[in-house]
Design a protein around this motif. Structure first.
Motif, PDB file in Angstrom:
ATOM      1  N   ASP A 260      95.974  41.312  94.618  1.00  0.00           N
ATOM      2  CA  ASP A 260      94.491  41.147  94.208  1.00  0.00           C
ATOM      3  C   ASP A 260      93.690  40.119  94.844  1.00  0.00           C
ATOM      4  O   ASP A 260      92.617  40.235  94.940  1.00  0.00           O
ATOM      5  N   MET A 261      94.306  39.060  95.470  1.00  0.00           N
ATOM      6  CA  MET A 261      93.546  38.052  96.217  1.00  0.00           C
ATOM      7  C   MET A 261      93.111  38.385  97.475  1.00  0.00           C
ATOM      8  O   MET A 261      92.321  37.877  97.953  1.00  0.00           O
ATOM      9  N   LEU A 262      93.635  39.557  97.997  1.00  0.00           N
ATOM     10  CA  LEU A 262      93.267  39.878  99.345  1.00  0.00           C
ATOM     11  C   LEU A 262      91.827  40.146  99.711  1.00  0.00           C
ATOM     12  O   LEU A 262      91.272  39.842 100.743  1.00  0.00           O
ATOM     13  N   ALA A 263      91.122  40.431  98.715  1.00  0.00           N
ATOM     14  CA  ALA A 263      89.553  41.141  98.785  1.00  0.00           C
ATOM     15  C   ALA A 263      88.720  39.931  98.796  1.00  0.00           C
ATOM     16  O   ALA A 263      87.451  39.764  99.726  1.00  0.00           O
ATOM     17  N   THR A 264      89.063  38.588  98.330  1.00  0.00           N
ATOM     18  CA  THR A 264      88.132  37.602  98.388  1.00  0.00           C
ATOM     19  C   THR A 264      88.841  36.093  99.084  1.00  0.00           C
ATOM     20  O   THR A 264      88.193  35.255  99.046  1.00  0.00           O
ATOM     21  N   THR A 265      90.142  36.206  99.262  1.00  0.00           N
ATOM     22  CA  THR A 265      90.764  34.949  99.508  1.00  0.00           C
ATOM     23  C   THR A 265      91.165  34.875 100.911  1.00  0.00           C
ATOM     24  O   THR A 265      91.817  35.922 101.657  1.00  0.00           O
ATOM     25  N   LYS A 266      91.027  33.759 101.789  1.00  0.00           N
ATOM     26  CA  LYS A 266      91.345  33.553 103.262  1.00  0.00           C
ATOM     27  C   LYS A 266      92.739  33.241 103.230  1.00  0.00           C
ATOM     28  O   LYS A 266      93.284  32.275 102.406  1.00  0.00           O
ATOM     29  N   ILE A 267      93.414  34.055 103.956  1.00  0.00           N
ATOM     30  CA  ILE A 267      94.797  33.778 104.015  1.00  0.00           C
ATOM     31  C   ILE A 267      95.251  33.378 105.557  1.00  0.00           C
ATOM     32  O   ILE A 267      94.417  33.348 106.249  1.00  0.00           O
ATOM     33  N   VAL A 268      96.329  32.626 105.405  1.00  0.00           N
ATOM     34  CA  VAL A 268      97.080  32.002 106.803  1.00  0.00           C
ATOM     35  C   VAL A 268      98.110  33.015 107.126  1.00  0.00           C
ATOM     36  O   VAL A 268      99.057  33.071 106.397  1.00  0.00           O
ATOM     37  N   GLY A 269      98.205  33.671 108.193  1.00  0.00           N
ATOM     38  CA  GLY A 269      99.417  34.678 108.479  1.00  0.00           C
ATOM     39  C   GLY A 269      98.669  36.151 108.495  1.00  0.00           C
ATOM     40  O   GLY A 269      97.484  36.260 108.531  1.00  0.00           O
ATOM     41  N   LYS A 270      99.606  36.926 108.749  1.00  0.00           N
ATOM     42  CA  LYS A 270      99.285  38.549 108.819  1.00  0.00           C
ATOM     43  C   LYS A 270      99.520  39.386 107.592  1.00  0.00           C
ATOM     44  O   LYS A 270     100.672  39.042 106.860  1.00  0.00           O
ATOM     45  N   HIS A 271      98.443  39.961 107.262  1.00  0.00           N
ATOM     46  CA  HIS A 271      98.614  41.236 106.321  1.00  0.00           C
ATOM     47  C   HIS A 271      98.588  42.505 107.191  1.00  0.00           C
ATOM     48  O   HIS A 271      97.412  43.008 107.510  1.00  0.00           O
ATOM     49  N   GLN A 272     100.007  43.144 107.303  1.00  0.00           N
ATOM     50  CA  GLN A 272      99.985  44.294 108.188  1.00  0.00           C
ATOM     51  C   GLN A 272     100.439  45.504 107.612  1.00  0.00           C
ATOM     52  O   GLN A 272     100.475  46.459 108.085  1.00  0.00           O
ATOM     53  N   GLU A 273     100.609  45.536 106.158  1.00  0.00           N
ATOM     54  CA  GLU A 273     101.115  46.551 105.448  1.00  0.00           C
ATOM     55  C   GLU A 273     100.802  46.229 103.883  1.00  0.00           C
ATOM     56  O   GLU A 273     100.638  45.068 103.601  1.00  0.00           O
ATOM     57  N   PRO A 274     100.666  47.515 103.287  1.00  0.00           N
ATOM     58  CA  PRO A 274     100.196  47.516 101.783  1.00  0.00           C
ATOM     59  C   PRO A 274     101.337  46.535 101.205  1.00  0.00           C
ATOM     60  O   PRO A 274     102.589  46.309 101.510  1.00  0.00           O
ATOM     61  N   VAL A 275     100.697  45.577 100.089  1.00  0.00           N
ATOM     62  CA  VAL A 275     101.634  44.833  99.088  1.00  0.00           C
ATOM     63  C   VAL A 275     102.265  45.781  98.206  1.00  0.00           C
ATOM     64  O   VAL A 275     101.955  46.519  97.375  1.00  0.00           O
ATOM     65  N   SER A 276     103.562  45.814  98.342  1.00  0.00           N
ATOM     66  CA  SER A 276     104.593  46.594  97.599  1.00  0.00           C
ATOM     67  C   SER A 276     104.811  46.023  96.478  1.00  0.00           C
ATOM     68  O   SER A 276     106.060  45.527  96.160  1.00  0.00           O
TER      69      SER A 276
END
Length: 371
Positions: A260-276
């Motif tokens: 849920d947070m990915l659309a609006t939250t700045k992340i540190v690190g890599k998002h390279q596959e769907p959150v399962s």
């Protein structure tokens, strides 16, 4: 729902108070928060911690190691190697060598294995667990493991897997309360440098394997009775301490807010596959939000994600895959997360990469929480 019936049955069997059922049902109608409903029934029943660990010098270092997928050791091949890596022998022993190197360099006070420690390809689950755990046993410091969705796919069921894990020297793993879902639900007290006053807590949850409902596909979730156990514990500790102390949570399968947070939250690190994550939200995040103690959760499961993001004041973090037999991404190093705690509640973190592709780099140093 069956899940609601489950948690009500757990409360009734523990408390033996008809008024609790009435209060819970009234709360559902009125929209009262979880905290208010729990407070209404009186002082929480506080179970004992798995262990009490002193924060020597006012500090505690935790090493998170995720998704080893360990099988037969030297005869198990590695997955997703790039062309340069493929020129050299690679097996489960690369995973344990990486772990051993981290223990020597980072010198953690506690090692946490967040599930999928072995998988269904193991021909002897006990032998696999004995082999990988020997590294941390030799290290001589406490360690604890939760289960993932693959640990029971060899020749042992989930209880039997936890029985092996808790039998090993130095292990703080426990079966946990017998009247809630899963195995390994527990918490650890961290005391200050004098070993007299509680400073922080660590929570461990069994996030299960796969959905038990035909109408819900995908992964299991942390059930309402587990959340009730957490609320009982959290509120009991707050009552005893006369304040809420910060805590860190560990489990395997990410909960829905990771996505849920990915659309609006700045992340540190890599998002390279769907959150399962599971297809349903069980309410764990709401419980953490209302109790106010857990400031950081740490999961595995999605090997190519290693990000942290702050969602409504709680940092939701991945480790990234540590095991070489587990799937990964060619050219992307295996990794582990280091979490540093202080007795005043500060939480910082960074990741260490494997010695081969990652050249043992330290990356993504960040402050997670400051009181």
């Amino acid at each position: 729902s069956k899940a609601t019936v489950s948690v009500l049955y757990w409360f009734i069997s523990k408390m033996k108070k008809t008024c609790l059922l009435v209060a819970l049902l009234a709360g559902c109608v009125s929209g009262q928060g979880l905290i208010e409903k729990f407070r209404a029934r009186g002082a929480p029943v506080l179970g004992e911690a798995t262990a009490t660990l002193p924060m020597v010098g006012g500090k505690m270092r935790i090493l998170q190691f995720a998704d080893m997928h360990f099988e037969q050791g030297s005869t198990t091949n590695c997955a997703d190697l790039d062309a340069a890596q493929s020129k050299f022998p690679c097996s489960d022993l690369n995973t344990t060598a990486f772990l051993e190197a981290l223990l020597e360099s980072e010198k953690p006070d506690l090692v946490v294995f967040t599930g999928d420690n072995i998988d269904g390809g193991s021909t002897n689950a006990t032998a696999s667990m004995l082999q990988w755990s020997e590294v941390v046993v030799r290290y001589g410091k406490p360690w604890i493991a939760v289960e993932g969705n693959h640990d029971q796919q060899a020749d042992l069921d989930r209880k039997q897997v936890m029985d092996v894990l808790r039998s090993r020297p130095g292990s703080l793993s426990k079966l946990g309360p017998s009247d809630i879902h899963g195995y390994g639900n527990t918490y650890i007290r961290l005391t200050d440098s004098t070993n007299t006053t509680d400073a922080m807590y660590l929570y461990f949850f069994d996030s299960g394997d796969y959905s038990k409902y035909s109408t819900v596909s995908g992964y299991d979730w942390i059930w309402n009775d587990q959340i009730a156990w957490y609320l009982n514990t959290s509120l009991g500790l707050a009552d005893r301490n006369k304040k809420v102390l910060p805590a860190v949570g560990f489990f395997h399968i990410p909960i829905m807010p990771y996505n849920d947070m990915l659309a609006t939250t700045k992340i540190v690190g890599k998002h390279q596959e769907p959150v399962s994550c599971p297809d349903v939200a069980s309410g764990l995040f709401t419980a953490m939000l209302e109790t106010g103690d857990i400031k950081m959760t740490n999961v595995g499961h999605d090997h190519n994600n290693d990000f942290c993001g702050n969602w409504h004041g709680i940092n939701l973090c991945y480790c990234g895959g540590s095991g070489f037999h587990a799937y990964g991404k060619k050219g992307w190093a295996r990794r582990a997360r280091v979490i540093d705690l202080t007795q005043n509640g500060t939480i910082t973190s960074y990741k260490r990469l494997d010695p081969w592709t990652g050249k043992y780099q330290t990356i993504d140093q960040q402050t997670i929480y400051t009181p």
